[in-house]
Design a protein around this motif. Structure first.
Motif, mmCIF file in Angstrom:
data_model
loop_
_atom_site.group_PDB
_atom_site.id
_atom_site.type_symbol
_atom_site.label_atom_id
_atom_site.label_comp_id
_atom_site.label_asym_id
_atom_site.label_seq_id
_atom_site.Cartn_x
_atom_site.Cartn_y
_atom_site.Cartn_z
ATOM 1 N N ALA A 182 0.667 -1.200 0.204
ATOM 2 C CA ALA A 182 0.146 -0.018 -0.020
ATOM 3 C C ALA A 182 0.909 1.357 -0.058
ATOM 4 N N GLY A 183 1.940 1.335 0.875
ATOM 5 C CA GLY A 183 2.785 2.535 0.793
ATOM 6 C C GLY A 183 3.408 2.708 -0.519
ATOM 7 N N GLY A 184 3.858 1.405 -1.449
ATOM 8 C CA GLY A 184 4.528 1.482 -2.586
ATOM 9 C C GLY A 184 3.487 2.182 -3.614
ATOM 10 N N ARG A 185 2.340 1.870 -3.573
ATOM 11 C CA ARG A 185 1.240 2.434 -4.291
ATOM 12 C C ARG A 185 1.028 3.926 -4.183
ATOM 13 N N LEU A 186 1.224 4.185 -2.982
ATOM 14 C CA LEU A 186 0.882 5.692 -2.583
ATOM 15 C C LEU A 186 2.538 6.576 -2.713
ATOM 16 N N ARG A 187 3.416 5.788 -3.088
ATOM 17 C CA ARG A 187 4.972 6.477 -3.400
ATOM 18 C C ARG A 187 5.331 6.850 -1.957
ATOM 19 N N LEU A 188 5.261 6.122 -1.102
ATOM 20 C CA LEU A 188 5.838 6.414 0.297
ATOM 21 C C LEU A 188 6.955 5.685 0.641
ATOM 22 N N ARG A 189 8.089 6.399 1.077
ATOM 23 C CA ARG A 189 9.324 5.647 1.356
ATOM 24 C C ARG A 189 9.190 5.163 2.862
ATOM 25 N N LEU A 190 9.061 3.800 2.963
ATOM 26 C CA LEU A 190 8.875 3.300 4.224
ATOM 27 C C LEU A 190 9.949 2.064 4.780
ATOM 28 N N ASP A 191 10.510 2.360 5.806
ATOM 29 C CA ASP A 191 11.291 1.467 6.136
ATOM 30 C C ASP A 191 10.711 0.473 7.158
ATOM 31 N N SER A 192 11.375 -0.544 7.802
ATOM 32 C CA SER A 192 10.660 -1.549 8.367
ATOM 33 C C SER A 192 9.770 -1.180 9.782
ATOM 34 N N PRO A 193 10.535 -0.136 10.418
ATOM 35 C CA PRO A 193 9.800 0.460 11.651
ATOM 36 C C PRO A 193 8.477 1.140 11.047
ATOM 37 N N ALA A 194 8.700 1.957 9.940
ATOM 38 C CA ALA A 194 7.301 2.670 9.579
ATOM 39 C C ALA A 194 6.186 1.609 9.274
ATOM 40 N N VAL A 195 6.703 0.589 8.576
ATOM 41 C CA VAL A 195 5.746 -0.409 8.336
ATOM 42 C C VAL A 195 5.106 -1.123 9.348
ATOM 43 N N ARG A 196 5.830 -1.344 10.459
ATOM 44 C CA ARG A 196 5.356 -1.821 11.740
ATOM 45 C C ARG A 196 4.270 -0.809 12.336
ATOM 46 N N ASP A 197 4.837 0.426 12.408
ATOM 47 C CA ASP A 197 4.024 1.208 13.157
ATOM 48 C C ASP A 197 2.544 1.793 12.224
ATOM 49 N N LEU A 198 2.790 1.809 10.921
ATOM 50 C CA LEU A 198 1.528 1.725 10.271
ATOM 51 C C LEU A 198 0.678 0.604 10.477
ATOM 52 N N ALA A 199 1.058 -0.491 10.421
ATOM 53 C CA ALA A 199 0.219 -1.771 10.755
ATOM 54 C C ALA A 199 -0.455 -1.598 12.018
ATOM 55 N N SER A 200 0.289 -1.335 13.018
ATOM 56 C CA SER A 200 -0.314 -0.966 14.362
ATOM 57 C C SER A 200 -1.162 -0.028 14.306
ATOM 58 N N GLU A 201 -1.287 1.137 13.555
ATOM 59 C CA GLU A 201 -2.259 2.028 13.602
ATOM 60 C C GLU A 201 -3.668 1.746 12.777
ATOM 61 N N ILE A 202 -3.341 1.077 11.804
ATOM 62 C CA ILE A 202 -4.484 0.364 10.992
ATOM 63 C C ILE A 202 -5.121 -0.507 11.945
ATOM 64 N N GLU A 203 -4.499 -1.420 12.663
ATOM 65 C CA GLU A 203 -5.134 -2.420 13.569
ATOM 66 C C GLU A 203 -6.059 -1.479 14.652
ATOM 67 N N TRP A 204 -5.337 -0.329 15.209
ATOM 68 C CA TRP A 204 -6.059 0.305 16.337
ATOM 69 C C TRP A 204 -7.456 1.206 15.406
ATOM 70 N N ALA A 205 -7.361 1.282 14.415
ATOM 71 C CA ALA A 205 -8.537 1.955 13.464
ATOM 72 C C ALA A 205 -9.740 1.003 13.305
ATOM 73 N N LYS A 206 -9.016 -0.181 13.065
ATOM 74 C CA LYS A 206 -10.086 -1.139 12.817
ATOM 75 C C LYS A 206 -11.012 -1.736 13.927
ATOM 76 N N VAL A 207 -9.980 -2.164 15.202
ATOM 77 C CA VAL A 207 -10.890 -2.298 16.453
ATOM 78 C C VAL A 207 -11.749 -1.198 17.128
ATOM 79 N N SER A 208 -11.396 -0.014 16.679
ATOM 80 C CA SER A 208 -12.063 1.167 17.026
ATOM 81 C C SER A 208 -13.025 1.345 16.097
ATOM 82 N N MET A 209 -13.430 0.623 15.059
ATOM 83 C CA MET A 209 -14.422 0.687 13.845
ATOM 84 C C MET A 209 -14.354 1.882 13.529
#
Length: 700
Positions: A123-150
């Motif tokens: 998804a980051g690649g499709r948005l032309r974002l430069r993401l290292d491994s920590p950034a990917v992990r942080d974004l995954a956590s934020e997506i998880e928070w958003a989903k459990v918060s509905m």
């Protein structure tokens, strides 16, 4: 001979008995640490079944870990009750999803992704974002928070603003919403779902298909929810759909052990249960059977409010054991000295016959682990790091189980089970004597030795047990992640220690900056840090040692002070626990206001990211890419050391502003939006050194 209904009640204390003796109707159990909550709720289920109030197959007990579910099933079996479903939220939902998907949607349910990382990266690649491994992990956590918060991509910006969350990886709320939408597109293109989708889809099918709702509610009539303080909005929604307006639900939790709010968990469901169910019985379990009065007393002191009373929703523990050792506070000159002192104490305990498996070293961040690993290894003390690879996933364990399956086919009963298991383990590379070295070799040996010890336990319970029985035991334990005891000192973060206990606990790094951690800014975050320390204290049965170092490195000035949470514990820990007066935190008005116009073109700044940088996105950046990369590299190392997302140290926008302005001193650095007093104190010297060295190299 299994106990009868009355026998089940006879085994309980008065408060536990009240929980168990009323199996019907809504009930809220406020269970303090070590008060026997699992005992109370398993006996409640057993009494309900044995008295005829329940049909066992109509009961669903929901836990948060597979291990807890396995333990609950084992206890119920020991009480003569089989057929009760004890599962995690995800396991229960996934089972229902697979069963009802064909009739509600058609075809087989989608495959569940084991991890989000690859989908987030795409998804980051499709948005032309430069993401290292920590950034990917942080974004995954934020997506998880958003989903459990509905929250959806459309509702995320408003939801994040209400929760006062700053999106990770330098994104603003609008960009994060685009990331969420693109992530969902990637999943759709792959034809897969994630773990949160399991709950969302199950809730959707039950909510939209009446015949499915009737089937689920016909199957399950009675519910028990453990660790209810950790329920998030999505899990509560699913529970409400399972109940369908019925009242036969018992929830169990402790607001004082709410330590996962950053994942979307909320104690408000527990604290508001009586409002949602006005007829509910509320029972407090306060008798602590785990710890000595000295440990319980210190835990109660730490949890008390400034006025001396108990905090809202928490219980005042009452110790039931005999007196023990008084907790103590060790103060070292620096971090290596602290690790050395703790390792020396552990060596003395082991030499005196204390099992290493009954000792734990608990810390706030995983980055603290390395020094204690080294100090223990130097003394030849075995250890294991909890939160690493799961026991049954370790290669040596998997290989040994494969060998045992083969040997089970030819077990003729001539060799006793413990001896036969050890013979198989010898073929897997195990030795009868422990290696003298530490590290990975010792960890592998301890894993296989744990299997040998488990064989002894199985044979003790059933002298006729053979290798096929032992292999079945291993399979059941692997399914429940119920690992055998490994003989080594446990090193674990406070979050990973939740739900566990040891005879002796060393709680290290007890200074302001780690307890509470610097990044905890709001009163709510500070109180969660207090609860985290409380969880650590209540892991100890007999002996509790707290420690901290005055400085990070040898020879440095000792500026650290003991944790503010130890204020008021001087009667137990001595005068060294008294914190010095803290510098008042700057108010919002006292902080430098964020710029409102672009420093390049003078135009207005529209987004939070533009205001942080002080430049509109239409104007070209003025920073040196090499300096920005050096700052990002430092941030990555710091985040790993503190075991926090990279954006918690500094966002990309703040790093960009630092790289563009190249501050020469703390006064200039403090003027950059995103560099508050706490971060200035903790990270300012490192950042200024990087900028200075870069500037000198460029001008040299």
């Amino acid at each position: 001979m299994h106990p009868g209904a009355d026998d089940v009640l006879d085994a309980l204390d008065p408060e536990q008995r009240e929980v168990a003796a009323h199996p019907l109707g809504p009930m809220c159990v406020l269970a303090g640490a070590g008060t026997g909550k699992t005992r109370a709720i398993t006996h409640r289920i057993a009494y309900g079944v044995l008295s005829g109030a329940y049909q066992p197959q109509r009961v669903l007990a929901v836990t948060f870990t597979a291990r807890a579910a396995g333990e609950m099933r084992t206890r119920l079996r020991d009480l003569g009750v089989g057929g009760v479903q004890a599962r995690t939220f995800h396991a229960a939902a996934l089972r229902q999803l697979h069963y009802f998907w064909p009739q509600a949607v058609g075809g087989a349910a989608p495959e569940v992704m084991p991890h989000k990382a690859s989908a987030v990266a795409e998804a980051g690649g499709r948005l032309r974002l430069r993401l290292d491994s920590p950034a990917v992990r942080d974004l995954a956590s934020e997506i998880e928070w958003a989903k459990v918060s509905m929250l959806t991509a459309d509702t995320y910006p408003a939801g994040a603003a209400r929760a006062r969350r700053e999106p990770p990886a330098g994104l603003d709320a609008t960009a994060m919403a685009r990331m969420i939408a693109t992530y969902e597109d990637v999943k759709s293109d792959r034809g897969v779902i994630d773990f949160e989708d399991v709950l969302l889809l199950t809730a959707g099918i039950i909510g939209e298909h009446e015949q499915v709702a009737r089937a689920v509610r016909g199957q399950y009539r009675h519910f028990v929810v453990d660790e209810y303080q950790d329920v998030n909005r999505l899990q509560q929604t699913l529970l409400d759909l399972w109940l369908g307006g019925r009242e036969d639900v018992c929830v169990v939790g402790d607001p004082a052990q709410t330590i996962y709010s950053f994942t979307g968990a909320s104690p408000q469901h527990l604290l508001g249960f009586r409002s949602a169910h006005p007829q509910a019985r509320v029972v407090e379990l306060v008798r602590n059977y785990r710890s000595t009065p000295q440990v319980v007393g210190l835990a109660n002191l730490v949890l008390r409010s400034p006025g001396g009373g108990r905090r809202a929703g928490s219980v005042e523990l009452r110790a039931q054991r005999d007196d023990g050792v008084v907790p103590e506070l060790l103060v070292a000159d620096d971090d290596p000295a602290e690790a050395d002192q703790v390792a020396a104490r552990i060596a003395d305990l082991v030499a005196a016959g204390h099992p290493p498996s009954e000792i734990a070293v608990l810390f706030r961040t995983n980055g603290q682990s390395e020094q204690f690993e080294s100090a223990l290894a130097e003394r030849g003390i075995p250890y294991l790091v909890r939160g690493g690879e799961r026991f049954f996933s370790r290669r040596e364990v998997r290989d040994a189980i494969v060998l045992m399956r083969g040997a089970a086919r030819s077990d003729d009963g001539e060799v006793p089970l413990p001896d036969l298991v050890r013979d198989v383990l010898l073929g897997a590379g195990w030795t009868r004597e422990a290696p003298t070295s530490g590290g990975a070799a010792r960890e592998r040996w301890e894993s296989l030795a744990a299997l040998a010890g488990l064989a002894d336990d199985v044979a003790a319970l059933d002298p006729e047990a053979r290798l096929p029985v032992f292999v079945r035991e291993l399979d059941e334990r692997a399914a429940a992640q119920h690992a055998p005891t490994v003989q080594g000192v446990t090193l674990a973060s406070l979050h990973a220690a939740k739900g566990l206990e040891w005879d002796t606990v060393f709680l290290v790094g007890c200074f302001d900056g780690l307890m509470p951690i610097t990044m905890a800014d709001t009163p709510e975050e500070i109180e969660e840090e207090r609860r985290l320390l409380y969880v650590g204290l209540t892991r100890a049965r007999d002996r509790l040692v707290l420690s901290y170092a005055r400085a990070r490195t040898p020879g440095a000035k000792g500026t650290r002070r003991p944790s503010r949470f130890l204020d008021g514990t001087e009667s137990v820990l001595g005068a060294g626990a008294r914190s010095q007066p803290r510098r008042k935190k700057a108010s919002a008005k006292e902080r430098a206001a964020a710029p409102t116009v672009c420093r390049v073109c003078g135009g207005g700044l529209a987004t939070a990211k533009e205001r942080t940088i002080g430049r509109c996105t239409a104007c070209p950046p003025t920073m040196d890419e090499q300096l920005f990369d050096e700052l990002r590299g430092w941030r990555l190392e710091t985040a790993r050391e503190l075991d926090v997302p990279a954006y918690v140290v500094f966002t990309d926008a703040t790093l960009t502003a630092i790289a563009e302005r190249e501050p020469a001193d703390t006064r200039e650095l403090s003027r950059i939006n995103g560099v508050g007093p706490a971060k200035l104190e903790r990270f300012g010297d490192d950042v200024l050194t990087i900028v200075k060295n870069f500037s000198e190299a460029q001008n040299g």
